[in-house]
Enzyme design. Structure first.
Site, PDB file in Angstrom:
ATOM      1  N   HIS A 131      -3.303  -2.932  -1.868  1.00 34.68           N
ATOM      2  CA  HIS A 131      -2.138  -3.632  -2.420  1.00 34.68           C
ATOM      3  C   HIS A 131      -2.188  -3.389  -3.922  1.00 34.68           C
ATOM      4  O   HIS A 131      -3.293  -3.324  -4.490  1.00 34.68           O
ATOM      5  CB  HIS A 131      -2.235  -5.142  -2.233  1.00 34.68           C
ATOM      6  CG  HIS A 131      -2.308  -5.597  -0.820  1.00 34.68           C
ATOM      7  ND1 HIS A 131      -3.485  -5.712  -0.144  1.00 34.68           N
ATOM      8  CD2 HIS A 131      -1.351  -6.014   0.029  1.00 34.68           C
ATOM      9  CE1 HIS A 131      -3.249  -6.169   1.073  1.00 34.68           C
ATOM     10  NE2 HIS A 131      -1.961  -6.347   1.213  1.00 34.68           N
ATOM     11  N   ASP A 183      -4.846  -5.346  -5.501  1.00 33.05           N
ATOM     12  CA  ASP A 183      -6.258  -5.104  -5.177  1.00 33.05           C
ATOM     13  C   ASP A 183      -6.856  -4.205  -6.252  1.00 33.05           C
ATOM     14  O   ASP A 183      -8.052  -4.240  -6.518  1.00 33.05           O
ATOM     15  CB  ASP A 183      -6.432  -4.349  -3.843  1.00 33.05           C
ATOM     16  CG  ASP A 183      -5.888  -5.135  -2.669  1.00 33.05           C
ATOM     17  OD1 ASP A 183      -5.775  -6.362  -2.767  1.00 33.05           O
ATOM     18  OD2 ASP A 183      -5.573  -4.495  -1.640  1.00 33.05           O
ATOM     19  N   GLU A 187       4.854  -4.052   9.416  1.00 34.70           N
ATOM     20  CA  GLU A 187       3.730  -4.651  10.168  1.00 34.70           C
ATOM     21  C   GLU A 187       4.067  -6.051  10.656  1.00 34.70           C
ATOM     22  O   GLU A 187       4.200  -6.976   9.869  1.00 34.70           O
ATOM     23  CB  GLU A 187       2.493  -4.703   9.266  1.00 34.70           C
ATOM     24  CG  GLU A 187       1.293  -5.366   9.942  1.00 34.70           C
ATOM     25  CD  GLU A 187       0.030  -5.343   9.089  1.00 34.70           C
ATOM     26  OE1 GLU A 187      -0.018  -4.590   8.079  1.00 34.70           O
ATOM     27  OE2 GLU A 187      -0.908  -6.074   9.415  1.00 34.70           O
ATOM     28  N   GLU A 218      -0.981  -4.169  14.209  1.00 33.57           N
ATOM     29  CA  GLU A 218      -2.388  -4.584  14.067  1.00 33.57           C
ATOM     30  C   GLU A 218      -2.879  -5.249  15.355  1.00 33.57           C
ATOM     31  O   GLU A 218      -2.209  -6.119  15.904  1.00 33.57           O
ATOM     32  CB  GLU A 218      -2.533  -5.550  12.888  1.00 33.57           C
ATOM     33  CG  GLU A 218      -3.947  -6.114  12.783  1.00 33.57           C
ATOM     34  CD  GLU A 218      -4.193  -6.970  11.555  1.00 33.57           C
ATOM     35  OE1 GLU A 218      -3.791  -6.563  10.445  1.00 33.57           O
ATOM     36  OE2 GLU A 218      -4.795  -8.047  11.706  1.00 33.57           O
ATOM     37  N   HIS A 274      -2.927  -9.095  15.415  1.00 40.65           N
ATOM     38  CA  HIS A 274      -1.622  -9.753  15.355  1.00 40.65           C
ATOM     39  C   HIS A 274      -0.942  -9.827  16.716  1.00 40.65           C
ATOM     40  O   HIS A 274      -0.304 -10.825  17.036  1.00 40.65           O
ATOM     41  CB  HIS A 274      -0.725  -9.051  14.338  1.00 40.65           C
ATOM     42  CG  HIS A 274      -1.261  -9.119  12.940  1.00 40.65           C
ATOM     43  ND1 HIS A 274      -0.638  -8.523  11.874  1.00 40.65           N
ATOM     44  CD2 HIS A 274      -2.378  -9.708  12.434  1.00 40.65           C
ATOM     45  CE1 HIS A 274      -1.347  -8.750  10.766  1.00 40.65           C
ATOM     46  NE2 HIS A 274      -2.404  -9.456  11.088  1.00 40.65           N
ATOM     47  N   ASP A 303      -3.419  -0.682  12.217  1.00 42.80           N
ATOM     48  CA  ASP A 303      -4.459  -1.556  11.668  1.00 42.80           C
ATOM     49  C   ASP A 303      -5.407  -1.939  12.798  1.00 42.80           C
ATOM     50  O   ASP A 303      -5.067  -2.732  13.681  1.00 42.80           O
ATOM     51  CB  ASP A 303      -3.837  -2.822  11.047  1.00 42.80           C
ATOM     52  CG  ASP A 303      -3.386  -2.577   9.610  1.00 42.80           C
ATOM     53  OD1 ASP A 303      -3.544  -1.441   9.117  1.00 42.80           O
ATOM     54  OD2 ASP A 303      -2.894  -3.536   8.975  1.00 42.80           O
ATOM     55  N   ASP A 307      -5.689 -15.640  12.767  1.00 46.56           N
ATOM     56  CA  ASP A 307      -5.969 -14.210  12.586  1.00 46.56           C
ATOM     57  C   ASP A 307      -7.414 -14.024  12.144  1.00 46.56           C
ATOM     58  O   ASP A 307      -7.806 -14.467  11.065  1.00 46.56           O
ATOM     59  CB  ASP A 307      -5.010 -13.676  11.506  1.00 46.56           C
ATOM     60  CG  ASP A 307      -5.099 -12.175  11.337  1.00 46.56           C
ATOM     61  OD1 ASP A 307      -5.571 -11.492  12.262  1.00 46.56           O
ATOM     62  OD2 ASP A 307      -4.676 -11.689  10.275  1.00 46.56           O
ATOM     63  N   ASP A 317      -9.326 -10.943  12.168  1.00 45.06           N
ATOM     64  CA  ASP A 317      -9.673  -9.680  11.499  1.00 45.06           C
ATOM     65  C   ASP A 317     -11.145  -9.308  11.687  1.00 45.06           C
ATOM     66  O   ASP A 317     -11.848  -9.004  10.714  1.00 45.06           O
ATOM     67  CB  ASP A 317      -9.328  -9.752   9.988  1.00 45.06           C
ATOM     68  CG  ASP A 317      -7.831  -9.875   9.737  1.00 45.06           C
ATOM     69  OD1 ASP A 317      -7.035  -9.443  10.596  1.00 45.06           O
ATOM     70  OD2 ASP A 317      -7.455 -10.407   8.670  1.00 45.06           O
ATOM     71  N   ASP A 352      -8.356  -2.873   9.264  1.00 44.97           N
ATOM     72  CA  ASP A 352      -7.908  -4.034   8.484  1.00 44.97           C
ATOM     73  C   ASP A 352      -8.685  -5.237   9.000  1.00 44.97           C
ATOM     74  O   ASP A 352      -8.202  -6.004   9.824  1.00 44.97           O
ATOM     75  CB  ASP A 352      -6.399  -4.247   8.657  1.00 44.97           C
ATOM     76  CG  ASP A 352      -5.911  -5.362   7.751  1.00 44.97           C
ATOM     77  OD1 ASP A 352      -6.693  -5.824   6.903  1.00 44.97           O
ATOM     78  OD2 ASP A 352      -4.747  -5.777   7.894  1.00 44.97           O
TER      79      ASP A 352
HETATM   80  C1  GLT Z   1      -3.476  -9.022   4.837  1.00 46.53           C
HETATM   81  C2  GLT Z   1      -2.893  -9.054   6.208  1.00 46.53           C
HETATM   82  C3  GLT Z   1      -2.934  -7.715   6.829  1.00 46.53           C
HETATM   83  C4  GLT Z   1      -2.025  -6.728   6.173  1.00 46.53           C
HETATM   84  C5  GLT Z   1      -2.421  -6.423   4.796  1.00 46.53           C
HETATM   85  C6  GLT Z   1      -1.362  -5.548   4.172  1.00 46.53           C
HETATM   86  S1  GLT Z   1      -2.800  -7.792   3.857  1.00 46.53           S
HETATM   87  O1  GLT Z   1      -4.862  -8.822   4.896  1.00 46.53           O
HETATM   88  O2  GLT Z   1      -3.629  -9.993   6.986  1.00 46.53           O
HETATM   89  O3  GLT Z   1      -2.655  -7.768   8.182  1.00 46.53           O
HETATM   90  O4  GLT Z   1      -2.093  -5.526   6.886  1.00 46.53           O
HETATM   91  O5  GLT Z   1      -0.465  -6.262   3.416  1.00 46.53           O
HETATM   92 MN    MN Z   2      -4.850  -9.546  10.498  1.00 48.42          MN
HETATM   93 MN    MN Z   3      -2.931  -5.698   8.861  1.00 53.06          MN
END
Ligand code: GLT
Ligand code: MN
Ligand code: MN
Length: 390
Positions: A53, A56, A180, A216, A219, A244, A254, A256, A286
């Site tokens: 970003h 970042d 996304e 992603e 998500h 992602d 979420d 991640d 991600d």
């Molecule tokens: C953030 C979000 C991600 C996105 C990123 C891009 S930022 O971490 O949770 O899923 O892909 O903006």
């Molecule tokens: Mn995420």
């Molecule tokens: Mn993402």
């Protein structure tokens, strides 16, 4: 054998490895990580590139002198460690100005500021070589349904993406946009919550050819959806511009998590799909390390994401070349040959003649209903490949 290589095209967001472990219940647990160090370490581990970003890399309130210094050092690091920046994006969610969203915020000044910030961030991304520009909705959504007309929100999002598409075209940038989806978090509800919603939206835009998706794993799993099927639809439509990769324990916040650390079976089929379909875009992770980790744990996390992808790729190849699997699939797909030619005709399109032939045909529903499909056998073969005993 599983060691990541540049040609695997693995990338990480600067925000992923630099994640300091802050969550709603606790403060940071790791010191800030310099982008130059991330580039160096990720390169040593076998990654191909990094994404970021705008903020970042360049802090929100950096002076022009600071900006120049950061950019110079970062470009040098990319060169020294042979890393690329295939993708960039805008932070439209951290600053309090964006607490009601960015492109869909009710305040016109916020919407205009979001466009300005994005155009500047696009310039920065392109300067560093990005070919894909990601739009994650961040706070594009509501907490109270009373606050916005959701139809206006769709229109505002369309206006913003159309405007920015023209900006890219006007500047002659070689850049595709990747949207996304995410169902919620940080807002209670986010607009365009799934791959399907986003895909439908793309075809209402002025320049649908340059717009695709950045789905992603976490998500879609937050909505309880089958990620593999979503990706298949995106691939089939030629809209999988970016991906992602991470993991998630079902429908909840979420997470991640490290790629492949939870949903091993779906991730096996995901990797198989991506590889067999010839997806050749960046494979972007991600995700972030557990909050319990120090910097060493962060690199363990990053190495783990890439290694697991390569292990799953190897397993997918073995599965597909296993004679027992091939034989079974051939039987399963064989069916009754007498009707196959008709289906080929159906594929080629409608004709009155074919419709009449089909209407007059004799089927044997009883036999069709009695057929056993041998999917138990097939699925067990998949499981045994995943578990490593074949
Ligand atoms: C953030 C979000 C991600 C996105 C990123 C891009 S930022 O971490 O949770 O899923 O892909 O903006
Ligand atoms: Mn995420
Ligand atoms: Mn993402």
């Amino acid at each position: 054998q599983f060691t990541p290589k540049k040609e695997d095209k693995f990338t990480f967001g600067l925000w992923t490895v630099a994640n300091q472990g802050r969550d709603p219940f606790g403060d940071v647990v790791r010191p800030p990580l310099d982008p130059v160090r991330s580039v160096q370490k990720l390169s040593e581990l076998g990654a191909w590139g990094v994404n970021f970003h705008d903020n970042d890399l360049i802090p929100f309130d950096a002076t022009p002198t600071e900006r120049d210094r950061i950019l110079r050092d970062f470009k040098q690091a990319l060169k020294d460690y042979e890393m690329v920046v295939p993708t960039a994006t805008t932070n439209l969610f951290y600053h309090p100005a964006f607490k009601d969203g960015a492109f869909t915020a009710v305040d016109p000044s916020v919407r205009a500021f979001a466009l300005q910030k994005t155009m500047r961030a696009i310039d920065l991304g392109v300067e560093l070589g990005a070919k894909t520009y990601v739009f994650w909705g961040g706070r594009e959504g509501v907490d109270s349904e009373a606050s916005k007309n959701p139809i206006d929100a769709v229109k505002r999002m369309r206006d913003a993406i159309n405007f920015l598409s023209e900006y890219v075209i006007d500047n002659g940038y070689d850049l595709r946009l990747a949207l996304e989806p995410k169902p919620n978090e940080p807002r209670s509800d986010t607009y365009f919550p799934t791959i399907g919603h986003m895909l439908a939206f793309i075809y209402t835009l002025d320049h649908p050819d340059m717009i695709g998706l950045n789905p992603e794993v976490a998500h879609e799993h937050m909505s309880g959806l089958n990620f593999v099927h979503g990706i298949a639809q995106a691939l089939e439509a030629g809209k999988l511009f970016h991906i992602d990769l991470n993991d998630q324990k079902g429908p909840r916040f979420d997470q991640d998590l490290r790629f492949g650390s939870e949903s091993i079976k779906s991730m096996f089929f995901l990797v198989r799909l991506l590889e067999n379909a010839g997806y050749d875009g960046p494979k972007h992770f991600d995700a972030h390390a557990y909050r319990t980790e120090d910097e060493e744990g962060v690199w363990d996390f990053a190495a783990g994401c890439m290694r697991t992808y390569n292990i799953l790729r190897d397993k997918a190849r073995r599965f597909d070349s296993d004679p027992a699997v091939q034989e079974l699939l051939a039987t399963i797909n064989g069916g009754n040959s007498e009707h196959i030619s008709w289906l080929e005709e159906v594929h080629n399109g409608y004709s009155k003649d074919l419709a009449n032939k089909l209407k007059a045909a004799n089927f044997n529903p009883k036999a069709l209903g009695e057929r056993g499909y041998q999917y138990e056998k097939l699925d067990q073969l998949a499981i045994e490949h995943i578990l490593g005993v074949r």
